[in-house]
Structure formats: C-alpha cells, structure tokens
Write an enzyme that holds these catalytic residues in place. Structure first.
Site, mmCIF file in Angstrom:
data_model
loop_
_atom_site.group_PDB
_atom_site.id
_atom_site.type_symbol
_atom_site.label_atom_id
_atom_site.label_comp_id
_atom_site.label_asym_id
_atom_site.label_seq_id
_atom_site.Cartn_x
_atom_site.Cartn_y
_atom_site.Cartn_z
ATOM 1 N N TRP A 143 75.669 -16.690 63.466
ATOM 2 C CA TRP A 143 74.567 -15.760 63.204
ATOM 3 C C TRP A 143 73.910 -16.021 61.855
ATOM 4 O O TRP A 143 72.707 -15.775 61.690
ATOM 5 C CB TRP A 143 75.030 -14.309 63.354
ATOM 6 C CG TRP A 143 75.357 -14.026 64.788
ATOM 7 C CD1 TRP A 143 76.587 -13.841 65.335
ATOM 8 C CD2 TRP A 143 74.424 -13.973 65.884
ATOM 9 N NE1 TRP A 143 76.489 -13.665 66.706
ATOM 10 C CE2 TRP A 143 75.168 -13.750 67.059
ATOM 11 C CE3 TRP A 143 73.040 -14.117 65.986
ATOM 12 C CZ2 TRP A 143 74.583 -13.638 68.321
ATOM 13 C CZ3 TRP A 143 72.450 -14.008 67.245
ATOM 14 C CH2 TRP A 143 73.213 -13.771 68.389
ATOM 15 N N ASP A 177 73.730 -9.068 57.087
ATOM 16 C CA ASP A 177 73.645 -8.749 58.516
ATOM 17 C C ASP A 177 74.983 -8.144 58.952
ATOM 18 O O ASP A 177 75.931 -8.866 59.267
ATOM 19 C CB ASP A 177 73.337 -10.032 59.299
ATOM 20 C CG ASP A 177 73.413 -9.811 60.810
ATOM 21 O OD1 ASP A 177 73.645 -8.670 61.248
ATOM 22 O OD2 ASP A 177 73.250 -10.808 61.552
ATOM 23 N N LYS A 220 76.860 -2.703 68.963
ATOM 24 C CA LYS A 220 78.289 -3.029 68.870
ATOM 25 C C LYS A 220 79.080 -1.807 68.428
ATOM 26 O O LYS A 220 79.884 -1.267 69.176
ATOM 27 C CB LYS A 220 78.498 -4.206 67.925
ATOM 28 C CG LYS A 220 77.877 -5.476 68.516
ATOM 29 C CD LYS A 220 77.433 -6.426 67.466
ATOM 30 C CE LYS A 220 76.438 -7.431 67.974
ATOM 31 N NZ LYS A 220 76.851 -8.200 69.149
HETATM 32 C C1 LIG Z 1 76.179 -10.723 63.458
HETATM 33 C C2 LIG Z 1 75.054 -10.704 64.460
HETATM 34 N N1 LIG Z 1 73.790 -10.877 64.037
HETATM 35 C C3 LIG Z 1 72.752 -10.858 64.892
HETATM 36 C C4 LIG Z 1 72.924 -10.661 66.234
HETATM 37 C C5 LIG Z 1 71.735 -10.658 67.139
HETATM 38 O O1 LIG Z 1 71.400 -9.360 67.440
HETATM 39 P P1 LIG Z 1 70.175 -8.968 68.392
HETATM 40 O O2 LIG Z 1 70.503 -9.520 69.723
HETATM 41 O O3 LIG Z 1 70.192 -7.482 68.309
HETATM 42 O O4 LIG Z 1 68.945 -9.552 67.824
HETATM 43 C C6 LIG Z 1 74.202 -10.461 66.731
HETATM 44 C C7 LIG Z 1 74.377 -10.234 68.188
HETATM 45 O O5 LIG Z 1 75.332 -10.448 68.811
HETATM 46 C C8 LIG Z 1 75.294 -10.493 65.820
HETATM 47 O O6 LIG Z 1 76.552 -10.327 66.261
#
Ligand SMILES: Cc1ncc(COP(=O)(O)O)c(C=O)c1O
Length: 361
Positions: A102, A172, A196
């Site tokens: 991520w 994040d 989550k």
């Molecule tokens: C740490 C992290 N950042 C970003 C995301 C992406 O999130 P979204 O699908 O809400 O854009 C996720 C999704 O699993 C994640 O676990």
C-alpha cells in the site's frame, strides 16, 4: 442463522450488535418515517448523526482542536492522490517510506503530482521488516513524509511513530485505525478507509492539521480542494450517508468496549494467540515477518505446500471460518483480526489449525 467468524481483510467483519441495530432501524430511523439512506444529508436528523460520529471519533482518538476530521468518499486510494495535491505544489518534494504494497500504491498515486523520493524501502527483502530509522534518507525541506503504519497484505506494523522532525507525517491508517491509542498531535494527516476497523466501504476518514491546507498554490477543481470539505463539514457534496451512519454506530460500540486502550489489550491477546500457534507448529505454519513488526491486525501465514491451500480453505469454511485466503501477491493464508473479531474467533481458528496440522503434518 449461520453467521461465521469472518477473517476477511476488508470489507471486514462488523460488530454483531451494530448489525442488529442497523437491521432494527432499517425501515424507520429516528422517527423519520424513512430509512437513514432515504433522507437528506441536509436534514437535521442526518446532520445530528454526522456530528455525533465526528464527536465520538474525536473523543476516542483525543483529536486536538487544530485538526479537522473529514468523512469523505473515494476510499484511501483517492486520498493517496488528493493529499499530495493539497499539501504541496508540483515543484515540492515528498518522502515515501515503503514497507509493503500500500505504500507503493500511495507512491504511484503521488508521482504525477509532485517530486517523490523513496527515503526507505524494505522491498528488496520482500517486505518482511521495517528499515531502521537511522538509515532513512529523508529530504531536507520535504513537504511531508508518507508511511503506512500497518501494511494489510504483508502484515507489517509500526508500533512506534517515526520521528521525522518538523516535517508533517502523513499516515495511511486504513487497517489499524482505532486498534490502539495513537498520539494524533504527532501527525500532519491520518487517513484510512472505513471498511476494516470502522464500518462499510464507501467512506474514508481524514484527520488533518488545518494549517497544512490551502498552501499548495495549485489551481484545483473545487471538489479536490480539501479546504472546501473542511469548511462544509464534509458535505461539500453528498456524503456516503449510510456508511457514515454505520461508522457512527461502530464508534458507539467502541466506546462501550472501553475505547482504544481496551481494544489494544484485546488485539494484543488475539495476535499473541495466533502467532504463538504459528511459531509452535514445528514449521507447519510459517509467518516470516520480523517479530518486532508483526501486525496485530493482519496475520499472513504459509502452509508447508501450496497443495494444502485449497483443502485448508475448504475445511476452514466448513468449520465456520471465512475469508482466510491470502492476498494473490503473497499466496498462502491471511487472518485479519480487526477490532470486531472476538478472541473466541481466533481461538476457533487456532483450534482448527491444530487439528489440520495434526491430520496433514
Ligand atoms: C493500508 C491500505 N491502504 C489503502 C487501501 C486501499 O483502500 P481503498 O480500497 O479504500 O482505496 C487498503 C485496502 O485494502 C489498505 O489496506
């Protein structure tokens, strides 16, 4: 009823009392003679509901007054692009710390918008550890440093907030928001998708130090200008009302559980139980993340042979344990044990793992 223990990485398990309340209020909400999904976000009932969620989140996280809390659409990925746009101009630079998938994604979304620099990365070692802080090559005068306190796929979590001096830290927190107490004042921005630890998908929470906004010098479309959301209490356009309402119920549930300190205790106990089962399996189950940064939220583990993956998943499902398939990038298994997963769920999983290993080892 055949509700199972759900280990999905996200969208993920929600607390059962919250789902029951949603069910009860589905047809008529708060005397509105309609559901929460069917009333205007400008009406007093929803404005009150939104303000209560904002209040509860601020209380649970002890958010200082100089921070705005936003409930926005677009998920964490959209924020990975909106934040660089709003925090810096195109000539400025930002540092990225990569400890998994991520962080890489956030970097890709920032690249078209400003000068990016990877100040530390654990990519070469397969994202199994966090690069030592004294080896980070931070850029003097960077607009911000971005990192991912919990990498959902690789199962790598920071338990300390990195010291980056006066440069705003952008984090994040999608997969560990509200899983333990966090000192918000150490951050420039905290953001995280709701799906989550907090509620249904469709909402991303942003906690931003207000003085960082509006200085980018870009000519942004008004909808991308975060200050407009701040000025309009996240209602510059129509918000994800149903998700916001459910997040509000989850926040009430969290308060009733004892808040983030109680969550930390429980999350620690669940993670310890699962990792000790893996480590004491005589090599049948393997998690190869450095022990000091093993995630308390997402626990990836491998079986001795990929041929066992399918039988493991099939038998786990039959035993009432769902969502254990690992991310396609890593294979194997992953158990996501967010706030709403009770200790009994992890106990059921480890009992099943014992039994499976005995029969297949
Ligand atoms: C740490 C992290 N950042 C970003 C995301 C992406 O999130 P979204 O699908 O809400 O854009 C996720 C999704 O699993 C994640 O676990």
């Amino acid at each position: 009823m055949s509700r199972a223990f759900n280990f999905s990485a996200g969208p993920a398990a929600l607390p059962e009392p919250v789902l029951r309340q949603v069910q009860e209020e589905m047809l008529e909400w708060k005397g509105e003679r309609a559901s929460v999904m069917e009333v205007s976000h400008r009406g007093q009932a929803f404005i009150d509901c939104a303000a209560e969620a904002d209040h509860d989140l601020r209380e649970l996280m002890a958010v200082p007054d100089d921070y705005a809390v936003l409930f926005m659409q677009g998920g964490a990925t959209t924020l990975a692009a909106l934040l660089p746009m709003n925090l810096a101009g195109p000539e400025q630079s930002a540092d990225y710390i990569l400890t998994g998938h991520w962080g890489e994604k956030a970097l890709e979304n920032a690249k078209p918008l400003l000068q990016t620099h990877v100040a530390a990365s654990a990519r070469d070692s397969g994202y199994k550890s966090i690069p030592l802080r004294d080896q980070w090559q931070l850029t003097p005068g960077a607009a911000f440093v971005h990192y991912t306190p919990n990498e959902t796929i690789h199962g790598v979590e920071f338990f300390d907030i990195p010291d980056v001096g006066n440069v705003p830290l952008v984090a994040d927190f999608s997969s560990n928001l509200l899983s333990r107490p966090v000192d918000v004042s150490r951050f420039g921005v905290i953001y995280g998708g709701a799906q989550k630890n907090l509620g249904p998908s469709g909402l991303v929470i942003v906690i931003v130090r207000k003085d960082l906004l509006g200085k980018h010098g870009r000519n942004l479309p008004p909808i991308f200008e975060l200050q407009n959301q701040v000025k309009n209490d996240s209602m510059f356009n129509t918000p994800a009302t149903f998700s916001w309402y459910v997040v509000g119920l989850v926040l009430k549930w969290l308060k009733a559980q004892g808040g983030t300190s109680a969550m930390e205790q429980q999350n620690r106990a669940k993670a310890e139980l699962l990792y000790s089962k893996i480590d004491k399996s005589g090599g049948f189950y393997v998690n190869s993340v450095d022990r000091v940064c093993r995630s308390r939220m997402n626990v990836p583990f491998m079986l001795p042979s990929a041929d066992l993956d399918k039988p493991f998943l099939k038998e786990a499902e039959a035993a009432g344990l769902l969502g254990l398939k690992g991310h396609r990038a890593l294979g194997g298994m992953r158990a996501s044990i967010y706030n709403a997963m009770p200790l009994a769920g992890v106990q059921a999983l480890t009992d099943f793992m014992d039994d499976f290993a005995r029969r297949n080892g």
